[in-house]
Motif scaffolding. Structure first.
Motif, PDB file in Angstrom:
ATOM      1  N   GLN A 309       0.834  -1.202   0.000  1.00  0.00           N
ATOM      2  CA  GLN A 309       0.000   0.000   0.000  1.00  0.00           C
ATOM      3  C   GLN A 309       0.871   1.255   0.000  1.00  0.00           C
ATOM      4  N   VAL A 310       1.908   1.228   0.818  1.00  0.00           N
ATOM      5  CA  VAL A 310       2.825   2.376   0.862  1.00  0.00           C
ATOM      6  C   VAL A 310       3.511   2.546  -0.489  1.00  0.00           C
ATOM      7  N   LEU A 311       3.947   1.452  -1.094  1.00  0.00           N
ATOM      8  CA  LEU A 311       4.623   1.519  -2.391  1.00  0.00           C
ATOM      9  C   LEU A 311       3.681   2.078  -3.464  1.00  0.00           C
ATOM     10  N   THR A 312       2.415   1.657  -3.386  1.00  0.00           N
ATOM     11  CA  THR A 312       1.419   2.181  -4.328  1.00  0.00           C
ATOM     12  C   THR A 312       1.235   3.687  -4.141  1.00  0.00           C
ATOM     13  N   ASP A 313       1.115   4.112  -2.894  1.00  0.00           N
ATOM     14  CA  ASP A 313       0.941   5.540  -2.607  1.00  0.00           C
ATOM     15  C   ASP A 313       2.147   6.351  -3.083  1.00  0.00           C
ATOM     16  N   VAL A 314       3.321   5.814  -2.809  1.00  0.00           N
ATOM     17  CA  VAL A 314       4.550   6.536  -3.171  1.00  0.00           C
ATOM     18  C   VAL A 314       4.643   6.721  -4.684  1.00  0.00           C
ATOM     19  N   PHE A 315       4.462   5.656  -5.450  1.00  0.00           N
ATOM     20  CA  PHE A 315       4.582   5.766  -6.902  1.00  0.00           C
ATOM     21  C   PHE A 315       3.448   6.610  -7.495  1.00  0.00           C
ATOM     22  N   THR A 316       2.265   6.573  -6.879  1.00  0.00           N
ATOM     23  CA  THR A 316       1.179   7.431  -7.356  1.00  0.00           C
ATOM     24  C   THR A 316       1.544   8.899  -7.174  1.00  0.00           C
ATOM     25  N   ASP A 317       2.094   9.227  -6.007  1.00  0.00           N
ATOM     26  CA  ASP A 317       2.502  10.607  -5.752  1.00  0.00           C
ATOM     27  C   ASP A 317       3.610  11.055  -6.703  1.00  0.00           C
ATOM     28  N   VAL A 318       4.547  10.150  -6.983  1.00  0.00           N
ATOM     29  CA  VAL A 318       5.682  10.492  -7.842  1.00  0.00           C
ATOM     30  C   VAL A 318       5.237  10.712  -9.285  1.00  0.00           C
ATOM     31  N   LEU A 319       4.298   9.912  -9.771  1.00  0.00           N
ATOM     32  CA  LEU A 319       3.922   9.948 -11.186  1.00  0.00           C
ATOM     33  C   LEU A 319       2.705  10.811 -11.479  1.00  0.00           C
ATOM     34  N   ALA A 320       1.923  11.168 -10.453  1.00  0.00           N
ATOM     35  CA  ALA A 320       0.713  11.958 -10.667  1.00  0.00           C
ATOM     36  C   ALA A 320       0.969  13.302 -11.358  1.00  0.00           C
ATOM     37  N   PRO A 321       2.086  14.012 -11.078  1.00  0.00           N
ATOM     38  CA  PRO A 321       2.306  15.288 -11.777  1.00  0.00           C
ATOM     39  C   PRO A 321       2.346  15.156 -13.298  1.00  0.00           C
ATOM     40  N   LYS A 322       2.630  13.976 -13.808  1.00  0.00           N
ATOM     41  CA  LYS A 322       2.694  13.790 -15.263  1.00  0.00           C
ATOM     42  C   LYS A 322       1.312  13.840 -15.906  1.00  0.00           C
ATOM     43  N   ILE A 323       0.251  13.682 -15.086  1.00  0.00           N
ATOM     44  CA  ILE A 323      -1.106  13.775 -15.631  1.00  0.00           C
ATOM     45  C   ILE A 323      -1.876  14.908 -14.944  1.00  0.00           C
ATOM     46  N   ALA A 324      -1.153  15.873 -14.445  1.00  0.00           N
ATOM     47  CA  ALA A 324      -1.769  17.002 -13.738  1.00  0.00           C
ATOM     48  C   ALA A 324      -2.778  17.703 -14.642  1.00  0.00           C
ATOM     49  N   GLY A 325      -3.941  18.023 -14.079  1.00  0.00           N
ATOM     50  CA  GLY A 325      -4.968  18.732 -14.833  1.00  0.00           C
ATOM     51  C   GLY A 325      -5.902  17.845 -15.613  1.00  0.00           C
ATOM     52  N   GLN A 326      -5.673  16.531 -15.581  1.00  0.00           N
ATOM     53  CA  GLN A 326      -6.522  15.624 -16.350  1.00  0.00           C
ATOM     54  C   GLN A 326      -7.719  15.115 -15.555  1.00  0.00           C
ATOM     55  N   GLY A 327      -7.782  15.401 -14.252  1.00  0.00           N
ATOM     56  CA  GLY A 327      -8.946  15.028 -13.469  1.00  0.00           C
ATOM     57  C   GLY A 327      -8.672  13.928 -12.470  1.00  0.00           C
TER      58      GLY A 327
END
Length: 342
Positions: A309-327
């Motif tokens: 769960q922590v690994l999922t959260d970490v990678f989501t936080d790291v990669l989320a800026p690449k889809i910023a503004g998409q919803g």
């Protein structure tokens, strides 16, 4: 009367001494101004020259794979060929370019490309004037003042590198407007740099025989990347830099973060799986950032195993800026894909 005549001569001689002293002081001030103007580019903070030892990235991991690629770059530089490193973001192009530049043992000049870079930003421009006054009191009671203004020219990175025989590392080369790079054609083809806007005999510079260029660019499909003119690209050697092998990536991550070998292996393996699964670039830089997150979150890793769960959260936080503004839905979809991959 004799006494009066003697007194007058002393006064006249006194005025002459003062005039001579003032003229000497004026000449000294003029020479000092000329000296300062000639050394304007050498003042602290004005010169873009850097010692090669100072530009090596820290830390820099040197596996056989990395050393082999760097030797390929320095080999082309030895053959007097400009090298263009092309590859995805976060794969280590910049660190590799700086390491190769340092390997030459010549001074290094750094330039970062963007839309604001034009010809003046490359070669130099006039940076205001320096003004001083010269006083002439040759006639008693008359003060003649002459104002002299000297335009100060400041060389920018390309001119400095060409003149000093430095290695120019031009990062994000393809983000700059192609028109700004027309000046490079004469540098690479004729060995001469023309400095538009500069007047006088030194309008052109002969290219130092030790001058070399390393450029880095993202692949052409990246946003904000310009297609450069073919006449210039034909003069470069293109070296494609991709993500390193898994062992090298593990060593790079371990050099940046204090984690166990097992945790580093898990993060790198997850990064490489996500690289295949996601329609986005998941670079080595993302693995380093994820490792830093795991290192600081309490309970993230126990007995060499990272909580999923922590690994999922970490990678989501790291990669989320690449889809910023998409919803939010897209972020949820990203998290779902990451969770399934892990």
């Amino acid at each position: 009367m004799a006494g009066d005549s003697s007194s007058r001569k002393r006064k006249v001689r006194g005025r002459k001494i003062r005039r001579d002293r003032e003229r000497k002081e004026g000449r000294r001030a003029k020479k000092e101004l000329a000296r300062k103007a000639s050394q304007a580019g050498d003042r602290n903070g004005d010169s873009p020259l850097a010692d090669p030892e100072a530009v090596v990235p820290e830390p820099f991991v040197e596996t056989d794979t990395v050393a082999s690629l760097r030797d390929r770059i320095t080999g082309w530089l030895d053959a007097d060929q400009p090298v263009h490193l092309i590859g995805p973001t976060g794969c280590g192009k910049t660190a590799l370019a700086l390491s190769a530049a340092a390997e030459r043992g010549r001074p290094v000049v750094w330039l970062n490309g963007d839309e604001a870079v034009d010809t003046a930003a490359l070669v130099g421009e006039h940076a205001g004037g320096e003004r001083y006054e010269e006083h002439d009191r040759y006639v008693s009671g008359v003060d003649k003042k002459t104002q002299i203004v000297r335009q100060r020219w400041v060389d920018n990175p390309l001119s400095v590198a060409v003149r000093e025989g430095a290695t120019l590392v031009y990062n994000e080369f393809s983000r700059s407007d192609p028109e700004a790079h027309n000046v490079l054609l004469s540098v690479l083809e004729e060995g001469v740099l023309e400095r538009p806007g500069k007047r006088g005999d030194d309008r052109t510079l002969e290219v130092h025989p030790d001058f070399r260029v390393i450029l880095t660019s993202n692949d052409v499909e990246y946003a904000g990347v310009h297609r450069q003119q073919d006449a210039l690209l034909d003069r470069f050697v293109g070296v494609h830099v991709d993500f390193y092998d898994e062992e090298t990536e593990r060593e790079i991550v371990a050099a940046h973060v204090d984690l166990s070998d097992d945790d580093v292996a898990t993060i790198v393996a997850t990064t490489r799986k996500l690289r295949d699964e996601l329609e986005m670039v998941v670079g080595t830089r993302a693995a380093i950032t994820a490792a830093k997150g795991v290192a600081v979150f309490d309970g993230a890793s126990e007995n060499g195993t990272i909580d999923e769960q922590v690994l999922t959260d970490v990678f989501t936080d790291v990669l989320a800026p690449k889809i910023a503004g998409q919803g939010v839905d897209d972020v949820d979809a990203l998290r779902s894909t990451i969770a399934e991959t892990i």
